[in-house]
Write a protein that holds these residues in place. Structure first.
Motif, PDB file in Angstrom:
ATOM      1  N   SER A 191       0.858  -1.188   0.000  1.00  3.59           N
ATOM      2  CA  SER A 191       0.000   0.000   0.000  1.00  3.59           C
ATOM      3  C   SER A 191       0.887   1.228   0.000  1.00  3.59           C
ATOM      4  N   THR A 192       0.273   2.353  -0.361  1.00  2.38           N
ATOM      5  CA  THR A 192       1.049   3.582  -0.397  1.00  2.38           C
ATOM      6  C   THR A 192       1.588   3.929   1.011  1.00  2.38           C
ATOM      7  N   GLY A 193       2.823   4.352   1.062  1.00  7.01           N
ATOM      8  CA  GLY A 193       3.439   4.731   2.332  1.00  7.01           C
ATOM      9  C   GLY A 193       4.010   3.572   3.133  1.00  7.01           C
ATOM     10  N   GLY A 195       6.553   1.623   2.122  1.00  5.50           N
ATOM     11  CA  GLY A 195       7.988   1.444   1.914  1.00  5.50           C
ATOM     12  C   GLY A 195       8.386   0.799   0.608  1.00  5.50           C
ATOM     13  N   LYS A 196       7.534   0.911  -0.436  1.00  7.46           N
ATOM     14  CA  LYS A 196       7.879   0.291  -1.731  1.00  7.46           C
ATOM     15  C   LYS A 196       9.114   0.925  -2.346  1.00  7.46           C
ATOM     16  N   SER A 197       9.064   2.266  -2.508  1.00  7.18           N
ATOM     17  CA  SER A 197      10.191   2.888  -3.219  1.00  7.18           C
ATOM     18  C   SER A 197      11.451   2.850  -2.359  1.00  7.18           C
ATOM     19  N   GLU A 224      11.541  10.370  -7.933  1.00  4.18           N
ATOM     20  CA  GLU A 224      11.963  10.183  -6.537  1.00  4.18           C
ATOM     21  C   GLU A 224      13.219   9.322  -6.384  1.00  4.18           C
ATOM     22  N   GLN A 435       1.432  -0.231  -5.876  1.00  2.00           N
ATOM     23  CA  GLN A 435       0.594  -0.225  -4.681  1.00  2.00           C
ATOM     24  C   GLN A 435      -0.781  -0.794  -4.978  1.00  2.00           C
ATOM     25  N   GLY A 486       8.384  -0.681   6.209  1.00  2.00           N
ATOM     26  CA  GLY A 486       9.732  -1.241   6.309  1.00  2.00           C
ATOM     27  C   GLY A 486       9.740  -2.734   6.599  1.00  2.00           C
ATOM     28  N   ILE A 503      13.304  -4.575   6.401  1.00  2.12           N
ATOM     29  CA  ILE A 503      14.186  -4.074   5.344  1.00  2.12           C
ATOM     30  C   ILE A 503      15.217  -3.118   5.967  1.00  2.12           C
ATOM     31  N   GLU A 505      18.090  -0.080   6.440  1.00  2.00           N
ATOM     32  CA  GLU A 505      18.057   1.350   6.089  1.00  2.00           C
ATOM     33  C   GLU A 505      18.845   1.576   4.813  1.00  2.00           C
ATOM     34  N   GLU A 513      10.331  11.282   0.935  1.00  2.00           N
ATOM     35  CA  GLU A 513       9.800  11.453   2.289  1.00  2.00           C
ATOM     36  C   GLU A 513       8.445  12.151   2.207  1.00  2.00           C
ATOM     37  N   SER A 514       7.460  11.685   2.997  1.00  2.00           N
ATOM     38  CA  SER A 514       6.170  12.379   2.952  1.00  2.00           C
ATOM     39  C   SER A 514       6.323  13.721   3.656  1.00  2.00           C
TER      40      SER A 514
END
Ligand SMILES: Nc1ncnc2c1ncn2[C@@H]1O[C@H](COP(=O)(O)OP(=O)(O)OP(=O)(O)O)[C@@H](O)[C@H]1O
Length: 551
Positions: A191-193, A195-197, A224, A435, A486, A503, A505, A513-514
């Motif tokens: 889902s969005t947010g 940690g996919k990218s 991004e 997502q 993450g 995952i 860092e 970053e949002s």
């Protein structure tokens, strides 16, 4: 973070088990499942790995099992506790067990198998453990070595993507064999947010480290991924540099993005035109075929002239086409010369990031289609010995994968389907990041042999994964809503069994970053306020003489 863990060098089986955590009680609901009981004080969560000892082909071996469910249960017999007149303490006293700490866990575990060192994979022991057998936690070292489907003795590189989630922080590394997922493709779904990218960037970093030096191309619709440039910074030298090697990061900005008209096909051209008539289509088809035979430099003017030359009669069809062609192609996005030197774009030890954020979705799809076709052809030719333009394997990542391979139609869908089904033979790997798995073409999703799946709440997306991802069992799917950013389940070709992972860092800064809206508002208000008051002089505070002449 600069410490880079070394991957295992082999599969030492000696210390498979650690602490004993429970005792086998009975078979489980499925043929490959058993139930063991463990004191509640022992922390055995879903996704944890345990081992029991058995004999296979005459030898004693440790069998690995994955915990699929853990439920708390009162430890005292139900028939006594059903009588509210009997105090639990009295029952405990009568049974001779401590009264305060009598909770136990009933834990279901699914057999993964014993590790067959000759076959380099897990083998089925064909029997469940006997009731009464001891169950122990699998050791960190054992898991690190046996969970990835890696050949530790070969020179193939692995990606250090993080650590086992259920273990102590950074206790057990998770490595993914790069060759495995580069050959049979990768999907990063969340889902969005969630940690996919971020995760995709961790994978890119690993693929660009000196031990792999991949040739990568990233389709970046949100712009991004440019912070990957940080791999070249001095502070990251110990991770990314080795002798003369430093990864190249080629960020192609929206102003620099072009599509070569000769790389389009007739279908692409047609899709760009505003409702062409049948006569226009037929004329364009003939003109395009002739032009392609004549030159690999084709501008809008060339297409229009060719249409005029071929349009017998009053040129009505040609001029209607000319209007449409000008409207579609007379833009900075299009270049007349074919892209000849593909090694400008992709090269070993280089990631090229195509920032597509100023293009419409249709243009993004058309650009991806033209470029992927060209790269695929070049790879096929190189493999056949017909050209040495791209004589190295490629890996391309598509962020917002559902945009390029939607469950529907898109210019880029056919070539992606082809690369996903045939690319393995030609060293062309694909990573799809999305997502919305339910909006992805089902064939594309099912062709991604390795999956990194993060938090997913949406039932339609879960259903899409259930249907298309072979390795995602019900127990894995049950985990998805509870994951936090993450955290991921890694499953499929790169792993011998699904692995819950935290995952790691990034070494480079995250580019997506949002926004922290409230602090942005406060900051903007402050700037605006200072701007408004900059020229206002308080006559009572200031020493300056104030002009009091009436206006
Ligand atoms: N492994 C990780 N370690 C530390 N922080 C993480 C990790 N993964 C994600 N995050 C945090 O979660 C945030 C969201 O991650 P990311 O931008 O990758 O989400 P996304 O799924 O790509 O979202 P979107 O769909 O909006 O692009 C990041 O800004 C980062 O701070």
């Amino acid at each position: 973070m600069s410490d880079v863990p070394e991957p295992p060098t082999g599969r030492g089986m000696d210390a498979a088990s650690e602490t004993v955590v429970g005792t086998v009680a009975e078979p489980g609901e499925r043929a490959d499942e058993f139930v063991f009981v463990a004191p509640d004080a022992v922390d055995v969560r879903t996704g944890e790995f345990v081992v029991y000892e058995t004999t296979a082909e005459g030898d004693s071996c440790d069998v690995l099992a994955r915990v699929t469910n853990a439920e708390q249960e009162r430890g005292l017999p139900g028939e006594f506790l059903a009588d509210p007149g009997v105090e639990p303490e009295a029952v405990a006293d009568a049974l001779g067990v401590p009264s305060g700490d009598v909770e136990i866990d009933r834990v279901s575990a699914r057999v993964v198998g014993y590790f067959d060192t000759e076959m380099e994979t897990f083998a089925n022991p064909r029997s469940l453990p006997d009731p009464g057998s001891r169950v122990a936690l699998a050791s960190d070292e054992f898991l690190e070595a046996v969970l990835p489907s890696a050949d530790w003795e070969s020179e193939s590189a692995t990606a250090h993507v993080g650590w086992l989630l259920n273990r102590e922080t950074k206790a057990a590394n998770v490595f993914m064999p790069i060759d495995a997922f580069a050959a049979t493709h990768l999907a990063v779904l969340a889902s969005t947010g969630s940690g996919k990218s971020y995760t995709a960037s961790v994978v890119i970093e690993e693929m660009l480290r000196p031990q792999s030096r991949a040739a990568m191309l990233v389709f970046d619709p949100h712009g991004e991924y440019d912070t990957l440039d940080g791999m070249r910074e001095d502070g990251n030298a110990s991770v990314f540099q080795d002798g003369a090697y430093t990864p190249e990061v080629n960020v192609v900005t929206p102003d620099e993005i072009t599509v070569a008209i000769p790389d389009l096909n007739y279908g692409d051209l047609l899709a760009l035109l505003d409702e062409p008539s049948e006569r226009m289509k037929e004329l364009l088809d003939r003109a395009w075929r002739e032009l392609q035979k004549e030159s690999n430099e084709i501008g809008v003017r060339d297409i229009i002239s060719k249409c005029e030359a071929l349009d017998e009669g009053d040129h009505g069809t040609a001029s209607a086409l000319a209007w449409r062609l000008n409207r579609a192609l007379n833009r900075d996005l299009f270049a007349s010369a074919a892209r000849n030197d593909l090694t400008d774009l992709v090269a070993p030890g280089q990631v090229t990031v195509l920032q597509l954020n100023r293009l419409s979705e249709d243009d993004q799809q058309m650009l991806a289609a033209a470029l992927l076709r060209k790269l695929y052809e070049a790879r096929k030719n190189a493999m056949r010995g017909d050209g040495d333009d791209l004589d190295f394997p490629l890996f391309t990542l598509l962020e917002e994968g559902h945009r390029f391979a939607p469950d529907g139609s898109a210019r880029s869908l056919p070539i992606l389907r082809t690369i996903l089904s045939e690319g393995r033979k030609f060293g062309f790997g694909v990573g799809i990041i999305s997502q919305r798995p339910s909006k992805l073409d089902a064939d594309v999703l099912s062709q991604c042999g390795t999956q990194i799946i993060m938090q997913i709440q949406n039932p339609n997306d879960q259903q899409a994964i259930r249907q298309s991802v072979e390795s995602a069992g019900e127990d894995v799917l049950d985990e998805l809503p509870g994951l936090t950013p993450g955290q991921a389940v890694i499953a499929g070709d790169a792993m011998n069994t699904p692995v819950l992972t935290r995952i790691r860092e990034r070494h480079t800064q995250h580019g997506a970053e949002s926004l922290d809206a409230t602090s942005e508002w406060r900051g903007s208000w402050q700037e605006w306020h200072e701007e408004q008051n900059r020229d206002v002089v308080d006559p009572y505070e200031s020493d300056e003489e104030v002009d009091e002449t009436p206006l």
